[in-house]
Design a protein around this motif. Structure first.
Motif: not given
Length: 254
Positions: A77-83
């Motif tokens: 939710a803090r880094l969409p698409g990057a976790v």
């Protein structure tokens, strides 16, 4: 061992929130070369530090990974698409994928010394030649600030420090990495109060003092008798170690 799926909802609140995250990110980035273009935050938890790493260097592409589904949801939710959800013992990335890897408060949770060795080897594997791995070390020792709480807890059964600096350095050397620096940061908002320590004790924070055990209750009684039950004692200061994968040097076993 704490259940980090259950911990996810209140994890940041209980561990210093944004001030602590900002200090951790600043400490990590002080050891990451300016030219780094990609960074993996392995065992990123809720992503509160991961987001700070990305925001502090707009040109740095930051990816997070964590094993706990609840933590991954919060980080995503803090880094969409990057976790991604991943075990740090089996990172789902190709060799040489990242210019930097960070592991903040991971190694002390390793189930065994062999798990530490494997985690460090995985961090080394995904580094580019010249890449840097930054990790916390000696986390347990950092919490001993010489307070009255520490005096009460001093006689508790000892646990092996999986993230002892000497152990981490030996594992890094075995993985083909060389020392590249040392730093640290203040654990803002993580100074213990007796009441908070007692609550942590009863929910399984201290690995050698299981909830409900007679010895655990003895320590609980002594903590409850301390003065200033809600006054936090001094914040810990955490140690960071950095290691570099030498340019043009093959990894062991390659």
């Amino acid at each position: 061992m704490l259940d980090y799926d259950q911990e996810a909802e209140r994890y940041d609140e209980l561990r210093g929130g944004e001030p602590r995250a900002a200090a951790a990110a600043e400490g990590v980035l002080a050891l990451v070369p300016d030219g780094a273009g990609t960074l993996l935050d392995a065992a990123c938890g809720t992503g509160i530090v991961t987001r700070r790493l990305a925001e502090a260097r707009p040109g740095l592409r930051v990816v997070g990974s964590d094993l706990s589904p609840a933590m991954v949801r919060r980080a995503a939710a803090r880094l969409p698409g990057a976790v991604v959800r991943a075990d740090s013992r089996r990172l789902p990335f190709p060799d040489g994928r990242f210019d930097a890897v960070a592991t903040v408060w991971l190694l002390h949770l390793a189930p065994s010394a062999e798990d530490v060795r494997v985690m460090v080897a995985e961090c080394a594997r995904v580094l580019t030649p010249g890449g840097v791995w930054v990790t916390t070390a000696d986390k347990g020792a950092a919490h001993n600030v010489g307070s009255d709480i520490d005096a009460v807890l001093a006689s508790r059964p000892p646990s092996e420090a999986r993230d002892a600096a000497d152990t981490v350095t030996a594992c890094a050397r075995e993985a083909g990495l060389v020392p590249a620096g040392r730093g640290g940061f203040r654990g803002h908002g993580q100074g213990r109060s007796p009441r908070r320590t007692l609550a942590d004790l009863r929910r399984g924070w201290f690995m050698t003092l299981p909830p409900g055990d007679a010895a655990t209750e003895s320590f609980a009684t002594r903590l409850a008798a301390l003065p200033d039950q809600d006054r936090p004692r001094p914040d810990p200061r955490f140690t960071l170690l950095a290691f570099r994968r030498p340019d043009g040097t093959a990894r062991p076993g390659s």
